[in-house]
Design a protein around this motif. Structure first.
Motif, PDB file in Angstrom:
ATOM      1  N   SER A 196      -6.123  -8.293 -10.535  1.00  0.00           N
ATOM      2  CA  SER A 196      -6.519  -6.723 -10.990  1.00  0.00           C
ATOM      3  C   SER A 196      -6.120  -6.540 -12.498  1.00  0.00           C
ATOM      4  CB  SER A 196      -6.176  -5.939  -9.965  1.00  0.00           C
ATOM      5  OG  SER A 196      -6.249  -6.172  -8.642  1.00  0.00           O
ATOM      6  N   PRO A 197      -6.304  -7.509 -13.439  1.00  0.00           N
ATOM      7  CA  PRO A 197      -5.934  -7.181 -15.007  1.00  0.00           C
ATOM      8  C   PRO A 197      -6.741  -6.003 -15.523  1.00  0.00           C
ATOM      9  CG  PRO A 197      -7.125  -9.266 -14.810  1.00  0.00           C
ATOM     10  CD  PRO A 197      -6.688  -8.804 -13.433  1.00  0.00           C
ATOM     11  N   LEU A 198      -6.384  -5.179 -16.104  1.00  0.00           N
ATOM     12  CA  LEU A 198      -7.127  -4.233 -16.849  1.00  0.00           C
ATOM     13  C   LEU A 198      -7.906  -3.218 -16.191  1.00  0.00           C
ATOM     14  CD1 LEU A 198      -8.373  -6.352 -19.937  1.00  0.00           C
ATOM     15  CD2 LEU A 198      -6.480  -4.882 -19.926  1.00  0.00           C
ATOM     16  N   LEU A 199      -7.563  -3.273 -14.756  1.00  0.00           N
ATOM     17  CA  LEU A 199      -8.215  -2.097 -13.858  1.00  0.00           C
ATOM     18  C   LEU A 199      -7.343  -0.910 -14.056  1.00  0.00           C
ATOM     19  CD1 LEU A 199      -9.555  -4.083 -10.860  1.00  0.00           C
ATOM     20  CD2 LEU A 199     -10.831  -3.346 -12.950  1.00  0.00           C
ATOM     21  N   TRP A 200      -7.920   0.311 -13.768  1.00  0.00           N
ATOM     22  CA  TRP A 200      -6.951   1.505 -13.371  1.00  0.00           C
ATOM     23  C   TRP A 200      -6.567   1.584 -12.310  1.00  0.00           C
ATOM     24  CZ3 TRP A 200      -5.629   4.269 -17.604  1.00  0.00           C
ATOM     25  CH2 TRP A 200      -6.551   3.970 -18.832  1.00  0.00           C
ATOM     26  N   THR A 201      -5.376   2.361 -11.970  1.00  0.00           N
ATOM     27  CA  THR A 201      -4.911   2.451 -10.718  1.00  0.00           C
ATOM     28  C   THR A 201      -3.744   3.456 -10.957  1.00  0.00           C
ATOM     29  OG1 THR A 201      -3.557   1.329  -8.908  1.00  0.00           O
ATOM     30  CG2 THR A 201      -2.674   0.857 -11.151  1.00  0.00           C
ATOM     31  N   ASN A 202      -3.119   3.923  -9.852  1.00  0.00           N
ATOM     32  CA  ASN A 202      -2.190   4.959  -9.682  1.00  0.00           C
ATOM     33  C   ASN A 202      -1.107   4.738 -10.759  1.00  0.00           C
ATOM     34  OD1 ASN A 202      -1.822   3.165  -7.580  1.00  0.00           O
ATOM     35  ND2 ASN A 202       0.143   3.960  -7.723  1.00  0.00           N
ATOM     36  N   THR A 203      -0.042   5.838 -10.967  1.00  0.00           N
ATOM     37  CA  THR A 203       0.953   5.769 -12.063  1.00  0.00           C
ATOM     38  C   THR A 203       1.761   4.405 -11.901  1.00  0.00           C
ATOM     39  OG1 THR A 203       0.991   7.875 -11.710  1.00  0.00           O
ATOM     40  CG2 THR A 203       2.790   6.991 -13.165  1.00  0.00           C
ATOM     41  N   CYS A 204       2.135   4.113 -10.726  1.00  0.00           N
ATOM     42  CA  CYS A 204       3.142   2.917 -10.513  1.00  0.00           C
ATOM     43  C   CYS A 204       3.178   2.589  -9.139  1.00  0.00           C
ATOM     44  CB  CYS A 204       4.333   3.484 -11.097  1.00  0.00           C
ATOM     45  SG  CYS A 204       5.752   2.089 -10.716  1.00  0.00           S
ATOM     46  N   CYS A 205       3.213   1.324  -8.746  1.00  0.00           N
ATOM     47  CA  CYS A 205       3.085   0.770  -7.547  1.00  0.00           C
ATOM     48  C   CYS A 205       4.005  -0.552  -7.455  1.00  0.00           C
ATOM     49  CB  CYS A 205       1.769   0.627  -6.802  1.00  0.00           C
ATOM     50  SG  CYS A 205       0.659  -0.405  -7.704  1.00  0.00           S
ATOM     51  N   SER A 206       4.496  -0.897  -6.316  1.00  0.00           N
ATOM     52  CA  SER A 206       5.545  -2.045  -6.205  1.00  0.00           C
ATOM     53  C   SER A 206       5.895  -2.271  -4.940  1.00  0.00           C
ATOM     54  CB  SER A 206       6.589  -2.176  -7.415  1.00  0.00           C
ATOM     55  OG  SER A 206       6.958  -3.474  -7.411  1.00  0.00           O
ATOM     56  N   HIS A 207       7.140  -3.061  -4.855  1.00  0.00           N
ATOM     57  CA  HIS A 207       7.828  -3.658  -3.691  1.00  0.00           C
ATOM     58  C   HIS A 207       9.066  -3.071  -3.735  1.00  0.00           C
ATOM     59  CE1 HIS A 207       4.384  -6.160  -4.236  1.00  0.00           C
ATOM     60  NE2 HIS A 207       4.004  -5.931  -2.995  1.00  0.00           N
ATOM     61  N   GLN A 208       9.660  -2.659  -2.598  1.00  0.00           N
ATOM     62  CA  GLN A 208      11.091  -2.259  -2.495  1.00  0.00           C
ATOM     63  C   GLN A 208      11.930  -3.539  -2.451  1.00  0.00           C
ATOM     64  OE1 GLN A 208       8.688  -0.985  -0.548  1.00  0.00           O
ATOM     65  NE2 GLN A 208       8.949   1.020  -0.241  1.00  0.00           N
ATOM     66  N   ARG A 209      13.261  -3.440  -3.017  1.00  0.00           N
ATOM     67  CA  ARG A 209      14.015  -4.701  -2.764  1.00  0.00           C
ATOM     68  C   ARG A 209      14.786  -4.600  -1.498  1.00  0.00           C
ATOM     69  NH1 ARG A 209      15.594  -4.891  -9.153  1.00  0.00           N
ATOM     70  NH2 ARG A 209      13.666  -5.917  -9.863  1.00  0.00           N
ATOM     71  N   ASP A 210      15.298  -5.698  -0.899  1.00  0.00           N
ATOM     72  CA  ASP A 210      16.073  -5.666   0.365  1.00  0.00           C
ATOM     73  C   ASP A 210      17.281  -4.580   0.022  1.00  0.00           C
ATOM     74  OD1 ASP A 210      17.061  -6.191   2.770  1.00  0.00           O
ATOM     75  OD2 ASP A 210      18.427  -7.926   2.112  1.00  0.00           O
ATOM     76  N   GLY A 211      17.561  -3.665   0.971  1.00  0.00           N
ATOM     77  CA  GLY A 211      18.427  -2.696   0.789  1.00  0.00           C
ATOM     78  C   GLY A 211      18.267  -1.474  -0.023  1.00  0.00           C
ATOM     79  N   GLU A 212      17.093  -1.481  -0.535  1.00  0.00           N
ATOM     80  CA  GLU A 212      16.576  -0.321  -1.687  1.00  0.00           C
ATOM     81  C   GLU A 212      16.052   0.546  -0.910  1.00  0.00           C
ATOM     82  OE1 GLU A 212      15.330  -0.498  -6.155  1.00  0.00           O
ATOM     83  OE2 GLU A 212      13.833  -1.586  -4.750  1.00  0.00           O
ATOM     84  N   SER A 213      16.218   1.924  -1.103  1.00  0.00           N
ATOM     85  CA  SER A 213      15.415   2.977  -0.657  1.00  0.00           C
ATOM     86  C   SER A 213      13.988   3.033  -1.106  1.00  0.00           C
ATOM     87  CB  SER A 213      16.105   4.475  -0.530  1.00  0.00           C
ATOM     88  OG  SER A 213      16.057   4.733  -2.024  1.00  0.00           O
ATOM     89  N   ASN A 214      13.031   3.587  -0.348  1.00  0.00           N
ATOM     90  CA  ASN A 214      11.817   4.022  -0.944  1.00  0.00           C
ATOM     91  C   ASN A 214      11.865   4.737  -2.397  1.00  0.00           C
ATOM     92  OD1 ASN A 214      10.621   2.539   1.124  1.00  0.00           O
ATOM     93  ND2 ASN A 214      10.473   4.644   2.280  1.00  0.00           N
ATOM     94  N   ILE A 215      12.726   6.017  -2.278  1.00  0.00           N
ATOM     95  CA  ILE A 215      12.640   6.581  -3.648  1.00  0.00           C
ATOM     96  C   ILE A 215      13.617   5.949  -4.484  1.00  0.00           C
ATOM     97  CG2 ILE A 215      13.840   8.745  -4.651  1.00  0.00           C
ATOM     98  CD1 ILE A 215      11.313   9.485  -2.737  1.00  0.00           C
ATOM     99  N   GLY A 216      14.429   5.002  -4.246  1.00  0.00           N
ATOM    100  CA  GLY A 216      15.166   4.500  -5.268  1.00  0.00           C
ATOM    101  C   GLY A 216      14.437   3.501  -6.106  1.00  0.00           C
ATOM    102  N   ALA A 217      13.466   2.773  -5.028  1.00  0.00           N
ATOM    103  CA  ALA A 217      12.817   1.792  -5.521  1.00  0.00           C
ATOM    104  C   ALA A 217      11.638   2.238  -6.524  1.00  0.00           C
ATOM    105  CB  ALA A 217      11.935   0.821  -4.492  1.00  0.00           C
TER     106      ALA A 217
END
Length: 177
Positions: A57-78
């Protein structure tokens, strides 16, 4: 560089293991993710254009930010970590809702995610990471909805799915004045 791992989950968002990110996308296995929508005081949503070098999906528009949580990381912290890594700022985040979606790509990879959708407020200009983000802009949700309908090929597959739910949430929960 060490490859990122994602948290594999069941349909109740209970962790069942870890797997390298690319492998999880190749095998289309359900994993935990998050999507952030940052708004300003005018009711606009900050969009990002994915960098040209992204593996899908290079150069496509999307929401402000998205990714994946790391092991032991809270949703908000991630969310705060990745917002700083991609957009160069952080803000308070609130989780709105979560749901499962599946979005296959032409390159054989599939996003199959238990997605935690969050919202935050920011009034400045981001300091974008050019390895992650090519450009950014503010748009009113109604204008985004219309542009997705008229120009769907400009947007990431997952954003079109998530935005529909986000837009419905906004219309039901944010009072109009």
């Amino acid at each position: 560089m060490v490859e990122e791992h994602v948290i594999l989950v069941n349909e109740s968002d209970e962790p069942i293991g870890l797997m390298p990110k690319m492998e999880a996308h190749e095998k289309a296995l359900l994993h935990r993710a998050f999507s952030i929508f940052v708004m300003n005081d005018k009711g606009e949503t900050m969009l990002q254009q994915r960098a040209k070098n992204k593996y899908h999906s290079p150069l496509l528009w999307t929401n402000t930010c998205c990714s994946h949580q790391r092991d032991g990381e809270s949703n908000i912290g991630a969310g705060k970590r990745r917002l700083m890594e991609e957009m160069g700022f952080t803000t308070e985040l609130k989780e709105l809702f979560s749901f499962i979606y599946k979005a296959p790509f032409d390159n054989g990879l599939t996003e199959y995610e238990f997605d935690h959708v969050m919202i935050g407020t920011f009034l400045g200009e981001p300091n974008i990471n050019p390895d992650e983000v090519a450009d950014w802009k503010w748009m009113l949700p109604g204008d985004i909805k219309k542009d997705i309908e008229e120009n769907p090929d400009r947007y990431t597959a997952w954003f079109k799915i998530i935005f529909e739910r986000f837009y419905d949430h906004l219309m039901q929960n944010i009072p109009t004045t």
